[in-house]
Design a protein around this motif. Structure first.
Motif, PDB file in Angstrom:
ATOM      1  N   GLU A 192      69.460  -3.425  30.472  1.00  0.00           N
ATOM      2  CA  GLU A 192      68.591  -3.287  29.312  1.00  0.00           C
ATOM      3  C   GLU A 192      68.261  -4.649  28.703  1.00  0.00           C
ATOM      4  N   PRO A 193      66.959  -5.006  28.622  1.00  0.00           N
ATOM      5  CA  PRO A 193      66.575  -6.275  27.984  1.00  0.00           C
ATOM      6  C   PRO A 193      66.980  -6.289  26.512  1.00  0.00           C
ATOM      7  N   LYS A 194      67.700  -7.331  26.117  1.00  0.00           N
ATOM      8  CA  LYS A 194      68.221  -7.412  24.748  1.00  0.00           C
ATOM      9  C   LYS A 194      67.686  -8.617  23.967  1.00  0.00           C
ATOM     10  N   GLU A 195      67.504  -9.756  24.660  1.00  0.00           N
ATOM     11  CA  GLU A 195      67.022 -10.961  23.990  1.00  0.00           C
ATOM     12  C   GLU A 195      66.011 -11.680  24.888  1.00  0.00           C
ATOM     13  N   LEU A 196      64.908 -12.119  24.263  1.00  0.00           N
ATOM     14  CA  LEU A 196      63.864 -12.800  25.013  1.00  0.00           C
ATOM     15  C   LEU A 196      63.449 -14.064  24.261  1.00  0.00           C
ATOM     16  N   MET A 197      63.394 -15.172  24.999  1.00  0.00           N
ATOM     17  CA  MET A 197      62.953 -16.445  24.426  1.00  0.00           C
ATOM     18  C   MET A 197      61.866 -17.042  25.303  1.00  0.00           C
ATOM     19  N   PHE A 198      60.780 -17.482  24.665  1.00  0.00           N
ATOM     20  CA  PHE A 198      59.732 -18.189  25.384  1.00  0.00           C
ATOM     21  C   PHE A 198      59.895 -19.691  25.186  1.00  0.00           C
ATOM     22  N   VAL A 199      59.631 -20.440  26.245  1.00  0.00           N
ATOM     23  CA  VAL A 199      59.781 -21.894  26.218  1.00  0.00           C
ATOM     24  C   VAL A 199      58.446 -22.537  26.552  1.00  0.00           C
ATOM     25  N   SER A 200      58.030 -23.504  25.730  1.00  0.00           N
ATOM     26  CA  SER A 200      56.770 -24.223  25.945  1.00  0.00           C
ATOM     27  C   SER A 200      57.048 -25.713  26.146  1.00  0.00           C
ATOM     28  N   PRO A 201      56.193 -26.399  26.891  1.00  0.00           N
ATOM     29  CA  PRO A 201      56.380 -27.845  27.055  1.00  0.00           C
ATOM     30  C   PRO A 201      56.360 -28.594  25.720  1.00  0.00           C
ATOM     31  N   ASN A 202      55.488 -28.156  24.800  1.00  0.00           N
ATOM     32  CA  ASN A 202      55.408 -28.738  23.457  1.00  0.00           C
ATOM     33  C   ASN A 202      54.798 -27.711  22.517  1.00  0.00           C
ATOM     34  N   ARG A 203      54.629 -28.088  21.253  1.00  0.00           N
ATOM     35  CA  ARG A 203      54.179 -27.125  20.249  1.00  0.00           C
ATOM     36  C   ARG A 203      52.725 -26.685  20.424  1.00  0.00           C
ATOM     37  N   THR A 204      51.938 -27.401  21.192  1.00  0.00           N
ATOM     38  CA  THR A 204      50.531 -27.038  21.367  1.00  0.00           C
ATOM     39  C   THR A 204      50.258 -26.334  22.696  1.00  0.00           C
ATOM     40  N   ALA A 205      51.283 -26.225  23.534  1.00  0.00           N
ATOM     41  CA  ALA A 205      51.098 -25.624  24.861  1.00  0.00           C
ATOM     42  C   ALA A 205      51.598 -24.182  24.882  1.00  0.00           C
ATOM     43  N   ALA A 206      50.988 -23.394  25.751  1.00  0.00           N
ATOM     44  CA  ALA A 206      51.420 -22.009  25.929  1.00  0.00           C
ATOM     45  C   ALA A 206      52.778 -21.979  26.637  1.00  0.00           C
ATOM     46  N   PRO A 207      53.556 -20.926  26.440  1.00  0.00           N
ATOM     47  CA  PRO A 207      54.854 -20.816  27.128  1.00  0.00           C
ATOM     48  C   PRO A 207      54.683 -20.815  28.641  1.00  0.00           C
ATOM     49  N   ASN A 208      55.555 -21.534  29.335  1.00  0.00           N
ATOM     50  CA  ASN A 208      55.530 -21.527  30.798  1.00  0.00           C
ATOM     51  C   ASN A 208      56.874 -21.132  31.399  1.00  0.00           C
ATOM     52  N   ILE A 209      57.835 -20.821  30.524  1.00  0.00           N
ATOM     53  CA  ILE A 209      59.162 -20.383  30.958  1.00  0.00           C
ATOM     54  C   ILE A 209      59.623 -19.274  30.016  1.00  0.00           C
ATOM     55  N   LEU A 210      60.331 -18.287  30.557  1.00  0.00           N
ATOM     56  CA  LEU A 210      60.991 -17.309  29.701  1.00  0.00           C
ATOM     57  C   LEU A 210      62.468 -17.235  30.053  1.00  0.00           C
ATOM     58  N   LEU A 211      63.267 -16.943  29.051  1.00  0.00           N
ATOM     59  CA  LEU A 211      64.697 -16.720  29.205  1.00  0.00           C
ATOM     60  C   LEU A 211      64.992 -15.311  28.717  1.00  0.00           C
ATOM     61  N   LEU A 212      65.651 -14.526  29.559  1.00  0.00           N
ATOM     62  CA  LEU A 212      65.924 -13.131  29.217  1.00  0.00           C
ATOM     63  C   LEU A 212      67.403 -12.825  29.362  1.00  0.00           C
ATOM     64  N   HIS A 213      67.943 -12.100  28.391  1.00  0.00           N
ATOM     65  CA  HIS A 213      69.319 -11.613  28.416  1.00  0.00           C
ATOM     66  C   HIS A 213      69.285 -10.097  28.464  1.00  0.00           C
ATOM     67  N   CYS A 214      69.927  -9.527  29.475  1.00  0.00           N
ATOM     68  CA  CYS A 214      70.046  -8.076  29.601  1.00  0.00           C
ATOM     69  C   CYS A 214      71.513  -7.676  29.569  1.00  0.00           C
ATOM     70  N   VAL A 215      71.764  -6.445  29.172  1.00  0.00           N
ATOM     71  CA  VAL A 215      73.124  -5.893  29.161  1.00  0.00           C
ATOM     72  C   VAL A 215      73.149  -4.645  30.028  1.00  0.00           C
ATOM     73  N   LYS A 216      74.095  -4.574  30.933  1.00  0.00           N
ATOM     74  CA  LYS A 216      74.200  -3.415  31.813  1.00  0.00           C
ATOM     75  C   LYS A 216      74.589  -2.181  31.000  1.00  0.00           C
ATOM     76  N   ASN A 217      73.769  -1.152  31.092  1.00  0.00           N
ATOM     77  CA  ASN A 217      73.949   0.098  30.349  1.00  0.00           C
ATOM     78  C   ASN A 217      73.905  -0.125  28.839  1.00  0.00           C
ATOM     79  N   GLY A 218      73.174  -1.126  28.411  1.00  0.00           N
ATOM     80  CA  GLY A 218      73.028  -1.385  26.979  1.00  0.00           C
ATOM     81  C   GLY A 218      72.044  -0.436  26.331  1.00  0.00           C
ATOM     82  N   ARG A 219      72.070  -0.389  25.022  1.00  0.00           N
ATOM     83  CA  ARG A 219      71.124   0.456  24.280  1.00  0.00           C
ATOM     84  C   ARG A 219      69.767  -0.235  24.179  1.00  0.00           C
ATOM     85  N   PRO A 220      68.680   0.521  24.169  1.00  0.00           N
ATOM     86  CA  PRO A 220      67.341  -0.079  24.084  1.00  0.00           C
ATOM     87  C   PRO A 220      67.108  -0.757  22.734  1.00  0.00           C
ATOM     88  N   GLU A 221      66.923  -2.056  22.748  1.00  0.00           N
ATOM     89  CA  GLU A 221      66.561  -2.825  21.558  1.00  0.00           C
ATOM     90  C   GLU A 221      66.364  -4.268  21.987  1.00  0.00           C
TER      91      GLU A 221
END
Length: 248
Positions: A192-221
């Motif tokens: 279950e996806p629990k935390e999502l972070m977008f990463v950009s090269p700088n403050r004016t650029a669109a995100p080009n990387i994502l970081l995702l944390h999931c929990v096995k059998n976690g509750r949806p949120e």
């Protein structure tokens, strides 16, 4: 020291304590993605963690500095990278905590290389480009590292779910354009996806990387974390990035 190096290799300081890494630029060198993933993940004290597609072992090495995990395992299909990873473990005197397995991640549990449900944390920085997409590098090592030639996103997520204990944590770094695929495959495998972070090269650029944390059998949120910017206006690492090099 020279006996640890082969033709075309070099030893780099990686910025985490005194850790050093043997790399061969002609094959592949780790990037900011690996650092972001290793510093995004939270590994329990005395926990067991495995990194799927570890390359030369950069993520287990960083985790050995930042965490108190009792065991850190890397899995790598490429023989040359695996062998280089073994020398990295020796170079940094980490054989008591870090190990690397040379195998296809699709065969990990099938061939009983690792036991299902035996890890607290699974991490992965898999190839970003789908099997038929993008321009493939002529160098086989770089192609395998960047393209889904030996295993696809579905394989990495399925194997992560199999290796995790109930309520175990899965951490993934990938590209934003694969977000729908990632979330769909994760839920299919009870991650279950629990935390999502977008990463950009700088403050004016669109995100080009994502970081995702999931929990096995976690509750949806799903919680959206504050975005991360790699460089400031002068082209230097931001304070948020520099903080990631500090030991927790």
């Amino acid at each position: 020291m020279n006996e640890l190096l082969k033709d075309g290799e070099r030893i780099d300081e990686i910025g985490f304590g005194n850790l050093r890494l043997i790399q061969k630029p002609e094959d592949f060198c780790y990037g900011i993605d690996a650092v972001l993933l290793a510093t995004f993940a939270q590994v329990k004290k005395r926990g067991r963690a495995v990194d799927l597609g570890t390359g030369t072992g950069i993520i287990p090495l960083i985790l050995s500095h930042r965490t108190e995990a009792s065991e850190l395992v890397g899995v790598e299909i490429q023989k040359d990278s695996y062998e280089r990873g073994l020398r990295n473990i020796s170079l940094n005197d980490l054989s008591e905590r870090v190990s690397i397995i040379n195998t296809d991640i699709k065969l990990l549990t099938k061939d009983k290389k690792l036991s299902p449900g035996s890890f607290d944390t699974v991490l992965s920085n898999p190839p970003y480009v789908s099997g038929n997409g993008g321009l493939k590098n002529k160098m086989a090592a770089k192609t395998i590292a960047r393209h889904e030639t030996t295993a696809g996103l579905a394989d990495f997520i399925r194997e992560a779910a199999l290796l995790l204990k109930d309520r175990g944590d899965f951490y993934l770094v990938h590209r934003p354009n694969r977000l729908v695929d990632i979330c769909t495959l994760s839920r299919k495998n009870k991650l279950e996806p629990k935390e999502l972070m977008f990463v950009s090269p700088n403050r004016t650029a669109a995100p080009n990387i994502l970081l995702l944390h999931c929990v096995k059998n976690g509750r949806p949120e799903l919680k959206f974390l504050d975005p991360l910017f790699v460089y400031d206006e002068e082209g230097n690492y931001t304070e948020e990035i520099l903080k990631r090099y500090e030991r927790i």
